[in-house]
Structure formats: C-alpha cells, structure tokens
Motif scaffolding. Structure first.
Motif, short mmCIF file in Angstrom:
data_model
loop_
_atom_site.label_atom_id
_atom_site.label_comp_id
_atom_site.label_asym_id
_atom_site.label_seq_id
_atom_site.Cartn_x
_atom_site.Cartn_y
_atom_site.Cartn_z
N LYS A 256 50.66 18.99 7.25
CA LYS A 256 51.04 18.11 8.36
C LYS A 256 52.47 18.35 8.82
CE LYS A 256 47.84 14.31 7.39
NZ LYS A 256 47.71 12.87 7.04
N ARG A 257 53.35 18.73 7.90
CA ARG A 257 54.77 18.90 8.24
C ARG A 257 54.97 19.99 9.29
NH1 ARG A 257 57.00 21.30 2.62
NH2 ARG A 257 55.64 19.66 1.85
N ARG A 259 52.78 20.73 11.87
CA ARG A 259 51.93 20.57 13.05
C ARG A 259 52.70 20.67 14.36
NH1 ARG A 259 46.81 18.32 11.59
NH2 ARG A 259 46.22 19.56 9.75
#
Length: 468
Positions: A256-257, A259
């Motif tokens: 997620k970091r 994205r």
C-alpha cells in the motif's frame, strides 16, 4: 508563442493518411518472435525466493539470483505472459544512465553523480557480457545515441556536450532537414530487440533452474516477515518463501505504501515497413545510432535489424484514475501526430507506410528514475518507477533488490539514490489535474525556446516532475 518545426514544416494530411492506411494495431516486437509458454501455478510449493513480475526487472532478478547462489530455489510468477508489457513493447534503447540523464542526477545527487554514472556504465557492460556469455539472440548493438537539436535554442544546450556535432557533422550521420546539431555519446546506449531480450532472459533463467509460471496473477503476500511468507495467486496457487522480490512496475503495487509513488503514462509508437536500399541511402544512418531530440516532448527513433524505423514518443498521456487498460493503447490522435512528425523529419521518405502502431504504459515516478526499498522486516524488496529507463536499469535494480534481501550493506544499498524515496503523486482528482497542467506547461516551453515557466520551475525545485 512561437511554433515548432513540426508545425512549420507539417506534411499534408494525404501523406499521413496514406502512411497509416493499412497499419495494424499490434506490437511489432511481439509479432516478430516465437513465445514459449510456461504453465500457471497450481497448488502449493516452497522456494527460497519468489519473484513477482516477468518483465526485465523480475527476469534479471531471477538470473542474477541464480548466478549468485546456484542452489537457491527461485520461482517467478507472471500475471500474463513473459515480457508482454513494457518489456516487450518499448523502443529498445538500453541506456547506461540510472538517473534519467546527467542533469537529473546532478540536481538530485550531486555528491554521487560521478559514481552513479560509473555504475551505470558498469551495468551496461554487464548486460553486454551476459548477452555474450549465454549467446542471447537479442539483436544487441552498442551503437550509442545522438541527442538532436531540432530548434535553434537546442543547439546551445548541446554545444557543451562531449561528442558535439555541428549541422554538417550531424547531417553526415543522419540526413534530416530538421537536424541543426547533435551530441553523439558513443558508449552509453545499446539497441536491443526488446521482446527477444525478455524471452532470452527467461530462457537463461530457466536454464539456470528458475521455475517460471505464467498466467499466475499474485493477489497478496501473507506474513509479516518474522517467518516464511506465502505469496498467493488469484487462482489459489501458493508459494511459501523466505524472500520476495516485487517487480510489478507500472501495475498496482502489492504494498500500500507504494500505491501513489508512480503513475502510468502512455507512450505511443509507430513502426515502418523495411526501407529499400534507395530509401536508406537518402537518410544515411549507416552507424545505426539511437536518436532522440531535445524537446520536453521528445521523439525517439532507431533502426531495426531489417531496417525498419521505429518512431515514438512526444505524447505522454495520463488517464484519470491511473489505470492500465488495453483500450488506452488505441489513440489515433497520437499515432497521426507521430506520423506527421515522422514525415517532417524525413520528407524524403514520403510514401513509406507504417505496418504497426501500438502503445504502452510507463511506470513514471516524480524523480524520473527507479526507487527501491524493503518491507516486512526486510524480507520483501521492491524496485519500481523506472520512467522509461528500465531496459538497462532493471539489471542494476535486480542487484539492489538482491543486496537488500541479503541483509548486508553494499555500495549499492548505501547510495543516497537507493535509500531516498521520491515524492508521491497526489490522489485523484488532483493527480489528473496536475499531470495535465504539467503537460501543457511543457508544451508551452517547447513553443517558447525551451523557457520553463514558474510552475515548472517550482516543481523542479521541490523534486516533482513528469516525463516520458
């Protein structure tokens, strides 16, 4: 506001129409090869290292991992086919630069730029040695590349460069009425057949014992890194592994970091039919260099082994939402623009036809070159954001990821360029507004003798940008 040479010397619509009349919407490089198939992953298996992504970054990681530790069990998972995305549809410029050019590297890492350029040349030498060692049929030609001036103000930009060519000298290399000067770097660029390079890397990897699975889209990575992790595919396949290398590039990150760390920018390409001997003689180009002009919205072009001309670039299109979709590849507006610019560049080739047109998405980062990192207690490594330089830089990235997974500090892992991260792009709708504002500003700069307005200068100052 001035005009560019592509407006001042625009060919007729009839010339453009005729050149595109029978053009296939298809990637020439992928049509030109036989593509071995690999099975999808089923069931559960164990590995020492699992690599997600079957483009250059993933394939180089597989090869380099087995070269370092031949007994290591390495599994590579590809969502579709080997080298089908950017790795199979790029222009085939294999560049030494790791920083998207000297100026970008000098601005961001002035204390490291000399060493980064040495490492880049060492990396390109390593690619050449690998091609030779494994007898890879990748049409590898270390021809160098000429940066071209096609507007008067660009001549001054190039004059201080090594290998400067004045108008007569550049015309002696390649004849075009648009070429006013050039700078020929003879060592820092090789040309390759991109799909063959990808497929040959896969062949070498398999010969070294890498287990390759296609049509195996990874959905998740289970585990926090305190023990073995499980990589899970869409269809339920599972690989239990100590280490994971992520080489998904333009596609959504499994972390997620990351994205918002890249945006997909579509680049458009044309390929001509093979030139006759007479047509080749009319343009020269006997040294077969890669070519690129010096505008913000630049073109790149090169010869193939059978003397076609690939002509691409200029338009760099971002679509709202940052999605990667096949329908974005068919953009006749961009392909017509490229055809027009081609015949401005080579009016003596009027009547030549384009056999293929296509596009692909580039994983663009705000610093214009790849960035690196780890997650899950150092057991997951990633490299992404190549911004058009992945043909060469992917091998360097593979070594960085393997260094990081080893847990040992190396010269590569201690580089500020490797340790630092780019500024993320904003979420929608700000991303789309911002990218389109930058594109418009770059176009204005190209129409205003290259002068960058306050908006672009501000982005430059804070390390944000947009490039094809």
């Amino acid at each position: 506001m001035g005009t560019t040479v592509f407006e001042r010397q625009r060919p007729s619509d009839a010339v453009v129409d005729a050149s595109l009349q029978d053009t296939a919407m298809s990637v020439f490089w992928l049509d030109d090869v036989e593509r071995p198939t690999h099975p999808p992953l089923t069931g559960t298996m164990a590995a020492d290292l699992v690599i997600v992504g079957g483009g250059y970054a993933g394939l180089w990681t597989a090869v380099r991992a087995k070269e370092r530790e031949p007994e290591r069990r390495v599994v590579l998972l590809e969502a579709s086919r080997i080298a089908w995305a950017a790795s199979g549809r790029n222009g085939g410029f294999c560049e030494a630069s790791l920083t998207h050019g000297h100026e970008n590297g000098l601005t961001r890492w002035p204390h490291e730029i000399d060493r980064l350029e040495e490492l880049g040349l060492e990396n390109l030498d390593g690619i050449a040695q690998t091609v030779e060692r494994y007898r890879m049929d990748a049409e590898f030609e270390r021809t160098g590349a000429i940066a071209l001036a096609v507007e008067p103000h660009q001549v001054e930009w190039l004059r201080a460069e090594e290998g400067f060519l004045d108008r007569d000298a550049v015309q002696a290399e390649v004849h075009s009425p648009t070429f006013l000067a050039g700078a020929w770097d003879r060592d820092a660029t090789a040309l390759v057949h991109p799909a063959k390079l990808g497929l040959e890397l896969a062949r070498v990897a398999a010969d070294l014992g890498v287990e390759i699975f296609e049509h195996s889209l990874v959905r998740s990575i289970e585990g926090d890194g305190s023990g073995p992790m499980t990589v899970v595919t869409r269809d339920g396949g599972r690989v239990i592994a100590d280490d994971v290398a992520l080489a998904t590039n333009v596609f959504p990150s499994l972390l997620k970091r990351n994205r918002l760390m890249t945006v997909p920018v579509y680049d458009y390409v044309l390929m001509t039919e093979p030139l006759s001997d007479e047509q080749l003689a009319s343009i020269g180009w006997s040294n077969r260099q890669g070519l690129a002009d010096s505008a913000n919205q630049f073109h790149y072009y090169r010869l193939t082994a059978d003397n076609r001309i690939l002509f691409g670039g200029y338009d760099a299109v971002y679509h709202f939402g940052g999605k990667v979709r096949a329908e974005y590849e068919d953009r006749m507006e961009s392909h017509r623009k490229l055809a027009s610019h081609f015949f401005t560049t080579f009016p003596q080739l009027e009547g030549l036809r384009f056999t293929h047109r296509w596009a692909g998405a580039i994983d663009s980062s705000s610093r214009f070159c790849a960035f690196f990192g780890t997650a899950r207690r150092g057991r997951v490594a990633y490299a992404t954001g190549f911004t058009g330089l992945g043909v060469g830089a992917a091998r360097f990235a593979a070594d960085v990821m393997l260094d990081e997974l080893s847990g040992e500090k190396t010269e590569r892992t201690e580089l500020a360029m490797v340790r630092e991260k780019p500024i993320p792009f904003p979420p929608e709708p700000v991303a789309s507004i911002g990218v389109n504002l930058v594109r418009a500003a770059m176009d204005r700069a190209d129409h205003n003798e290259g002068r960058r307005n306050l908006f672009l200068r501000t982005l430059d100052a804070v390390g944000m940008g947009f490039d094809s």
